[in-house]
Each structure stands twice: as structure tokens, then as C-alpha cells.
Design an enzyme around this catalytic site. Structure first.
Site, PDB file in Angstrom:
ATOM      1  N   HIS A  57       0.864  -1.182   0.000  1.00  0.00           N
ATOM      2  CA  HIS A  57       0.000   0.000   0.000  1.00  0.00           C
ATOM      3  C   HIS A  57       0.901   1.234   0.000  1.00  0.00           C
ATOM      4  CE1 HIS A  57      -3.812   2.055   1.845  1.00  0.00           C
ATOM      5  NE2 HIS A  57      -3.146   2.877   1.034  1.00  0.00           N
ATOM      6  N   GLU A 123      -7.337   2.248  -4.158  1.00  0.00           N
ATOM      7  CA  GLU A 123      -7.899   2.716  -2.892  1.00  0.00           C
ATOM      8  C   GLU A 123      -8.899   3.816  -3.236  1.00  0.00           C
ATOM      9  OE1 GLU A 123      -6.574   4.167   1.579  1.00  0.00           O
ATOM     10  OE2 GLU A 123      -5.311   4.692  -0.126  1.00  0.00           O
ATOM     11  N   HIS A 210      -5.308  -0.058   6.321  1.00  0.00           N
ATOM     12  CA  HIS A 210      -4.790   0.729   7.458  1.00  0.00           C
ATOM     13  C   HIS A 210      -5.766   0.708   8.649  1.00  0.00           C
ATOM     14  CE1 HIS A 210      -7.183   3.847   5.488  1.00  0.00           C
ATOM     15  NE2 HIS A 210      -6.234   4.141   4.617  1.00  0.00           N
ATOM     16  N   ASN A 213      -7.526   3.566  11.058  1.00  0.00           N
ATOM     17  CA  ASN A 213      -7.668   4.829  10.346  1.00  0.00           C
ATOM     18  C   ASN A 213      -8.801   4.749   9.330  1.00  0.00           C
ATOM     19  OD1 ASN A 213      -4.280   4.643  10.700  1.00  0.00           O
ATOM     20  ND2 ASN A 213      -5.331   6.461  11.429  1.00  0.00           N
ATOM     21  N   ASP A 268       1.605   3.576   3.148  1.00  0.00           N
ATOM     22  CA  ASP A 268       0.571   4.513   2.670  1.00  0.00           C
ATOM     23  C   ASP A 268       1.252   5.814   2.260  1.00  0.00           C
ATOM     24  OD1 ASP A 268      -1.956   5.391   1.974  1.00  0.00           O
ATOM     25  OD2 ASP A 268      -2.520   5.998   3.998  1.00  0.00           O
ATOM     26  N   ALA A 303      -3.113  12.931   5.326  1.00  0.00           N
ATOM     27  CA  ALA A 303      -3.169  12.589   3.899  1.00  0.00           C
ATOM     28  C   ALA A 303      -2.051  11.621   3.559  1.00  0.00           C
ATOM     29  CB  ALA A 303      -3.070  13.854   3.059  1.00  0.00           C
ATOM     30  N   GLY A 304      -2.264  10.346   3.863  1.00  0.00           N
ATOM     31  CA  GLY A 304      -1.197   9.388   3.646  1.00  0.00           C
ATOM     32  C   GLY A 304      -0.053   9.642   4.610  1.00  0.00           C
TER      33      GLY A 304
END
Length: 381
Positions: A57, A123, A210, A213, A268, A303-304
Site C-alpha cells: 500500500h 484505494e 490501514h 484509520n 501509505d 493525507a497518507g
């Protein structure tokens, strides 16, 4: 490199455990069971040798986005993560228009066919608006199986995973479709109840995107998806171990309930990984990275990440105090198994690709080998 090379003297992490003063034999691009007596040796005394990291990911790095970058930019992102020990990476997309995602999938499928990436992860856009995180809400849609099928067809056999809010209309049928086509159905960015999550697992979902989250918190009367995902032996849970996404107690809870065989460390990562602070775009949304933490400019949602897997490894082995064997499972073996490529990567065994990472006693990267070629060449101890 030479036909056969021996990496000697290190603590080697094998599927069976840690071998002190171990040897790893590389013959061409693969790990071998034996070497000629005159094979050159590299002394790695005082170091660790572990399997190459597998990131299932990852949205980009080195200033490059897998969702929107050119081929050269994508390869820059891939190389950035290789420098940090990730020898196998799945390119993850964020939400976009269906036609755009289909076109991008066709482009990245070529890189997967060439062996530069290990496949594609969608995603979005099939996620819950109330759990959208850093996804453009105007582009979200329900997981209609026809739309899901369009994306996996566009990936030409290189789709590895699709993240879904399986409680949305079409979600369960889409899970079944993905399972039938050998694509991982991952539950994430979801507002599902406990019961709805169990239904999705029974339909064939096998990954929690994740964990913790972008999903409801664990509750004592309404346990939500977290309890269902942790308790089910069929689920592998992704964890972002960067010290921002998870409290250490949450990570410990996941390892306690899922066990080291069902945890997969991921990054991520977005463009800023391995690149630095500044302004970036994640799909259609502006992101500000400050002190290595990425947040949306509008709204401030995380954001990631800017994580690389070597940092996740070091944190797990030091701050979190996990056994090194468990860290290796979570960062190499388990994601390789989930992706169905554990016959080639994820562990140090004869016949597999010579993908490995050399770490010093402080768990900092000192060498990276991919398919028998040094990406980062270590100095002899």
C-alpha cells in the site's frame, strides 16, 4: 556481480528463526543453498540480513505520484523506496474519475509486467463519504460490481487489491467478484458495523486497509469493524507504524489480537516520502507536509504518510519493542503472502529472488539487494 557471492557473519532472519553468524548465498538473481569453495564473501559481522521489504500500500515517493506521475516519475518513486529497503512495491491509486483510473491502470500494468512494481491497488473510489480521509468526495461512488470489474479489467491481470466500504450498495457482490478474480478485497474507508464487517469477511474480504484509520473507533456497545477485523483469522491487518497514525498501544493491541502472522506494515506513502516538506497534490487535493506529517490543506485530515519501511522496521524493533522475527513477518512475509507472491519474495530461502536488506545494530539500512543486484552496496564490516 559474481555468479556466486556469500554474505557472511551477519545475524540472518530466516522463516525458522534467527541464525547467528549466518550465511546467505546469492547465485545470479536468486538465493542458493550452496556456493563454490572459492566464492567471494562479504563480511557483514555485526549486521542483520533480512528479507527485502514488501509494501502492499504505497502511493508514491521521491516527489512522484503513482496516481498521476509519468513513467519516469513513477520509476523515481519506486527507486526512492528501494533505497530504503522496499524491494517489492504495489502502486496504490487514490480516488479519481473512472476513465482516468482505467487509463492509469493500463499504464502501470506495463510496469508490473516489466517487474518494476508488483501490481496495482485501487484505494477508492468505492469508499464511504463520511470516512473519505484524503479522497475527493465529489468523485466517490458506490461499489457497483460493473465498475469494479471495469477497473480490474483495465489493469490487465495486474490488479492486486481493491479497498471498499463494503457496507455500501453493491459492496458484498463486489467482494465476491474480486475473490472470484483472485484480487484482494480490502475493507477500508468504511463506516460498517461489526455485523456488516463480518458479512464482508464471509463473502471473501481478506485485508483491513490501514486498520483503525478511516473507520469507526472501537466501542463497547457498537464494536464496529475493528473488533471484527482483529478477531477473524482470515484477515490481515495493515498498520502504518510512523508514530502519527497510531498510538503505540493501538499497535500493541493489533499484534496481541491478530498475532504477528496477520499484521502487514505498510507506508501509505505519498509523493513526499524520501523527498521533504512542502506542498503536494494527492489526487485532486492539495496537501501540506510539515515536519514529515502530511495533511490536507483544506480540513487538515491526515493525507497518507511520508513513511519508508526502514523507518517502520526500526520503530517496531526499538520503540515498540517487537521481536525482530515478528517485524520481518509483518514487513516482508505477510504482505508477500497476501499478494500471492510468497513463492518468490518475502523470505530468505533457496530458489527465491535474492531480495534482502542489510541493517546495522541500530536497524539502519546499510545495504539493499534486489534480484541479486545491489541497490545500496554495503561496506564490508
Amino acid at each position: 556481480m559474481a555468479v556466486s557471492t556469500v554474505l557472511a557473519g551477519a545475524r540472518v532472519v530466516l522463516p525458522t528463526g534467527i541464525v547467528e553468524n549466518g550465511r546467505v548465498i546469492v547465485d545470479g538473481g536468486r538465493i542458493a543453498g550452496a556456493a563454490p569453495a572459492d566464492a567471494p564473501a562479504i563480511d557483514l559481522t555485526g549486521h542483520w540480513v533480512v528479507p527485502g521489504f514488501v509494501d502492499m500500500h504505497n502511493h508514491g515517493g521521491g516527489g512522484a505520484s503513482f496516481t498521476s506521475g509519468t513513467v519516469d516519475e513513477i520509476l523515481t518513486g519506486v527507486h526512492t523506496h528501494r533505497l530504503h529497503g522496499t524491494t517489492t512495491v504495489v502502486a496504490s491509486f487514490v480516488t479519481g474519475e473512472m476513465d482516468f483510473l482505467s487509463t492509469r491502470a493500463g499504464l502501470l500494468s506495463e510496469l508490473a509486467e516489466q517487474g518494476e512494481i508488483a501490481g496495482i491497488h485501487f484505494e477508492g473510489p468505492f469508499i464511504a463519504p463520511c470516512r473519505k480521509g484524503a479522497h475527493d468526495e465529489t468523485l466517490l461512488r458506490d461499489p457497483d460490481p460493473a465498475d469494479v470489474r471495469k477497473l480490474i479489467d483495465a489493469a490487465r491481470g495486474q490488479a492486486r487489491m481493491v479497498t471498499l466500504a463494503t457496507e455500501l450498495p453493491g459492496g458484498i457482490d463486489s467482494v465476491r467478484l474480486l475473490a472470484e478474480h483472485g484480487v484482494v478485497a480490502a475493507i477500508g474507508h468504511t463506516d460498517a458495523t461489526y455485523e456488516q464487517t463480518v458479512e464482508a469477511i464471509d463473502a471473501g474480504a481478506t485485508v483491513a486497509t490501514h486498520l483503525y484509520n478511516a473507520m469507526p473507533a472501537l466501542g463497547h456497545r457498537a464494536p464496529g469493524p475493528i473488533a471484527a477485523l482483529l478477531e477473524d483469522e482470515r484477515i490481515t491487518v495493515e498498520l502504518i507504524n510512523d508514530g502519527t497514525h497510531l498510538h503505540p498501544a493501538a499497535l500493541e493491541l493489533a499484534f496481541h489480537h491478530a498475532g504477528p502472522r496477520r499484521v502487514a506494515f505498510i507506508t501509505d506513502a505519498m509523493d513526499a516520502a524520501g523527498f521533504g516538506d512542502g506542498r503536494y497534490m494527492l489526487g485532486t487535493l492539495a496537501v501540506e507536509v510539515k515536519d514529515s506529517v502530511a495533511r490536507l490543506v483544506e480540513g487538515g485530515s491526515i493525507a497518507g504518510s511520508t513513511l519508508t519501511l526502514d523507518r517502520a522496521f526500526k520503530r517496531a524493533a526499538t520503540v515498540d519493542g517487537l521481536p525482530v522475527e515478528s517485524v520481518v513477518q509483518a514487513i516482508s512475509a505477510n504482505p508477500a503472502r497476501v499478494l500471492g507472491i510468497d513463492d518468490r519474495v518475502g523470505s530468505l530461502e533457496p530458489g527465491k529472488d535474492a531480495d534482502l536488506v542489510v541493517l546495522d545494530a541500530d536497524f539502519d539500512v546499510k545495504g539493499v539487494m534486489r534480484k541479486g543486484t545491489w541497490v545500496v552496496e554495503p561496506q564490508s564490516a
